[in-house]
Structure formats: structure tokens, C-alpha cells
Design an enzyme around this catalytic site. Structure first.
Site, PDB file in Angstrom:
ATOM      1  N   ASN A   1       8.448  -1.415  -7.853  1.00  0.00           N
ATOM      2  CA  ASN A   1       8.575  -2.452  -6.818  1.00  0.00           C
ATOM      3  C   ASN A   1      10.011  -2.955  -6.634  1.00  0.00           C
ATOM      4  OD1 ASN A   1       5.277  -3.825  -7.525  1.00  0.00           O
ATOM      5  ND2 ASN A   1       5.873  -2.445  -5.878  1.00  0.00           N
TER       6      ASN A   1
ATOM      7  N   ASP B   1      -3.590  -5.273  -4.411  1.00  0.00           N
ATOM      8  CA  ASP B   1      -2.783  -4.628  -3.364  1.00  0.00           C
ATOM      9  C   ASP B   1      -3.224  -5.086  -1.975  1.00  0.00           C
ATOM     10  OD1 ASP B   1      -0.805  -2.986  -2.366  1.00  0.00           O
ATOM     11  OD2 ASP B   1      -2.034  -1.173  -2.437  1.00  0.00           O
TER      12      ASP B   1
HETATM   13  C1  IPE Z   1       0.861  -1.307  -6.925  1.00  0.00           C
HETATM   14  O1  IPE Z   1       0.924  -1.546  -5.558  1.00  0.00           O
HETATM   15  C2  IPE Z   1       1.655  -2.344  -7.672  1.00  0.00           C
HETATM   16  C3  IPE Z   1       1.128  -3.713  -7.646  1.00  0.00           C
HETATM   17  C4  IPE Z   1       0.011  -4.085  -7.109  1.00  0.00           C
HETATM   18  C5  IPE Z   1       1.934  -4.681  -8.331  1.00  0.00           C
HETATM   19  P1  IPE Z   1       2.035  -0.884  -4.626  1.00  0.00           P
HETATM   20  O2  IPE Z   1       1.792  -1.395  -3.252  1.00  0.00           O
HETATM   21  O3  IPE Z   1       3.375  -1.086  -5.205  1.00  0.00           O
HETATM   22  O4  IPE Z   1       1.672   0.671  -4.730  1.00  0.00           O
HETATM   23  P2  IPE Z   1       1.923   1.853  -3.690  1.00  0.00           P
HETATM   24  O5  IPE Z   1       3.368   1.832  -3.311  1.00  0.00           O
HETATM   25  O6  IPE Z   1       1.037   1.607  -2.519  1.00  0.00           O
HETATM   26  O7  IPE Z   1       1.509   3.080  -4.435  1.00  0.00           O
HETATM   27  C1  IPE Z   2       0.631  -6.054  -3.570  1.00  0.00           C
HETATM   28  O1  IPE Z   2       0.715  -6.146  -2.185  1.00  0.00           O
HETATM   29  C2  IPE Z   2       1.621  -6.962  -4.268  1.00  0.00           C
HETATM   30  C3  IPE Z   2       2.757  -6.265  -4.901  1.00  0.00           C
HETATM   31  C4  IPE Z   2       2.900  -4.966  -4.968  1.00  0.00           C
HETATM   32  C5  IPE Z   2       3.767  -7.083  -5.502  1.00  0.00           C
HETATM   33  P1  IPE Z   2       1.762  -5.306  -1.354  1.00  0.00           P
HETATM   34  O2  IPE Z   2       3.012  -6.103  -1.225  1.00  0.00           O
HETATM   35  O3  IPE Z   2       1.925  -3.952  -1.934  1.00  0.00           O
HETATM   36  O4  IPE Z   2       1.037  -5.215   0.049  1.00  0.00           O
HETATM   37  P2  IPE Z   2       0.927  -3.932   0.995  1.00  0.00           P
HETATM   38  O5  IPE Z   2       0.373  -2.828   0.159  1.00  0.00           O
HETATM   39  O6  IPE Z   2       2.306  -3.646   1.462  1.00  0.00           O
HETATM   40  O7  IPE Z   2       0.005  -4.358   2.078  1.00  0.00           O
HETATM   41 MG    MG Z   3       0.956  -2.209  -1.681  1.00  0.00          MG
END
Ligand code: IPE
Ligand code: IPE
Ligand code: MG
Length: 254
Positions: free
Chosen positions: A81, A33
């Protein structure tokens, strides 16, 4: 502490200071993340953060191989997502497809067996599913490490899918126990994670491996995923080795 040595017979290839090679976690799960925030801090587009996450991922794979970790499972795309803007979702589909093509030979050479967990529903492009199947097929006999990518994965969806499969088989209610559910999860062979790591300073599970993490050790780090490297994995394993796992029992010898 049960570790890879007992669980799978894997061997550490590199002695890492401060890590007991006989007690490395057999299965490490990671929530990758912070890609978006990493990019935004640099004035880049969120998608450039996803691109930068590739080096983090494959350095982590190398680190896991060095430690002799038997199972590594990473969260690449959640069932939630899909709520993101269409162009980001489209980018992630294409990016993951090309990543599989670019990296599969290297994974194969290293003896890595690739697997995927998640729903293969109509929203996942056929081409990406084909790349997944090619990677699975190419690496299916490898045994050095199993590297699983959770894609269109949700822990609740996984439990729903398991329940559906059990009902479809007509299993009598009194015959259903925890093992029945376990056997119907996406990968019945996958052991429960010993260690789960989440990057980016968020302290939540976000629907990852809900059934499987019942007794996992959780390690959270502020490092944003694109900055994550094997040294951060080693830090997390050191932290894991300082924990005392009790599984609801009491400390051995007391
Ligand atoms: C969790 O991260 C999913 C992945 C890393 C693929 P998210 O960024 O989607 O989770 P939330 O929205 O912060 O809970
Ligand atoms: C994790 O990074 C990757 C996916 C969830 C696909 P994020 O895209 O959630 O990055 P932040 O949390 O918005 O910084
Ligand atoms: Mg994220």
C-alpha cells in the site's frame, strides 16, 4: 468441526439464529477492501471511504464478541500500500493513529487484547508505533478476544523475516520444520485462521497471512468494506458452518 469452544474456551454471548455456538471459528481474518470504491460511488474522496470503514470495523468487533470468536485479525495496511499516492498514505497513518487513541479504552472495557502484526520499519511513523505499543500494553491481560491489526503487513515479508530470524539463531538446516517457521512468525501464539473473509468482490489474497491460511475456509462477499456490519460476519460464519473441512484427509465416518 473444531471451533472456539474447544480451542480457547470462549463463550458466545448472544444466540444468533442459524449459527451453532459450539462451532464458531476460533480465528476469523478479514481483508477490509473497497473503501475507495465506496467513496467514489458517492462522489467522495477515497479517504472518506477509509473514515467510513471505522464503523464497519467496530460493528464487526462487536459481532465477533457476540459470537465468542477468540481471535479476529484485520488487514489495515499492506506492504504494497506504500505505492499509493503520498496524501492517501499520510491520511492512513494519521487515521490509524487517531483510531487507536479513540478506541483503545472501549476495546479494553470489552476485554479485548490488542496486537499488531507487520513490519515496524522506518516508514511507519514513530507516533503510530507508540500508539500501537500503548494499546498493546493497556490490553495485554485481556482474554475475551484477541484483536490483531495487520499493519505494514505482507505475508511474504513475514516469511522472509521468519527465515532471517532462524538463520540469525544459527539453527541447523535439518532442524528446521514447519513448527520452526511457525514459531518465528510475527505472533507465534496466533492460531491459523479458520475463516478468512474478503469484501468488495475481489477474489484474491493480496499477500495476507500466506503461511497461516493454508487450510482456511475462504468467503468472498461483494459488500464494500464501509457497508460491512456484524450481520455480514454472521452470514460468513453460517457459510463457514456449511463447509466440510478435511485438511487433506477424508470425511469422518467414511
Ligand atoms: C488489500 O487490499 C490490503 C488491505 C485491505 C489493507 P488492496 O486493495 O491493497 O489489494 P489489491 O491491490 O486489490 O490486491
Ligand atoms: C481497503 O480499501 C483499505 C486499504 C487497502 C487501506 P481500498 O482503499 O483498497 O479500496 P478500493 O479497493 O480501492 O475500493
Ligand atoms: Mg482495495
Amino acid at each position: 468441526m473444531p471451533g472456539a469452544a474447544e480451542a480457547g474456551g470462549y463463550r458466545a454471548r448472544v444466540d444468533v439464529p442459524g449459527i451453532d455456538a459450539r462451532a464458531v471459528p476460533a480465528h476469523v481474518a478479514i481483508v477490509m477492501d473497497g473503501n475507495g470504491r465506496w467513496a467514489q460511488r458517492r462522489g467522495l474522496k477515497r479517504t472518506e471511504g477509509h473514515a467510513a470503514g471505522e464503523e464497519a470495523l467496530f460493528d464487526t468487533v462487536e459481532g465477533a464478541l457476540e459470537l465468542g470468536i477468540g481471535w479476529l485479525t484485520v488487514y489495515a495496511f499492506s506492504t504494497e500500500n506504500w505505492k499509493r499516492p503520498a496524501d492517501e498514505v499520510r491520511y492512513l497513518m494519521k487515521f490509524n493513529e487517531s483510531l487507536l487513541v479513540r478506541r483503545r479504552d472501549e476495546m479494553h472495557e470489552r476485554g479485548v487484547r490488542m496486537r499488531f502484526v507487520g513490519r515496524r520499519d522506518w516508514r511507519v511513523p514513530r507516533r503510530l508505533i507508540r500508539r500501537m505499543d500503548e494499546a498493546i500494553e493497556l490490553t495485554r491481560h485481556n482474554r475475551t478476544m484477541t484483536f490483531t491489526i495487520a499493519f505494514n503487513y505482507g505475508g511474504r515479508a513475514e516469511i522472509v523475516d521468519a527465515v532471517r530470524a532462524i538463520v540469525a539463531e544459527g539453527v541447523a538446516p535439518e532442524k528446521i520444520d514447519e513448527r520452526t517457521i511457525r514459531r518465528h512468525l510475527y505472533d507465534p501464539e496466533m492460531p491459523d485462521p479458520d475463516l478468512m473473509i474478503r469484501t468488495s468482490g475481489e477474489y484474491r489474497i493480496s499477500n495476507y497471512l500466506l503461511w497461516e491460511i493454508a487450510y482456511s475456509e475462504l468467503v468472498f462477499t461483494d459488500v464494500l468494506w464501509p457497508d460491512f456490519r456484524r450481520k455480514h460476519l454472521f452470514d460468513a460464519v453460517r457459510e463457514y458452518q456449511r463447509r466440510e473441512r478435511r485438511f487433506g484427509g477424508i470425511e469422518a465416518g467414511t
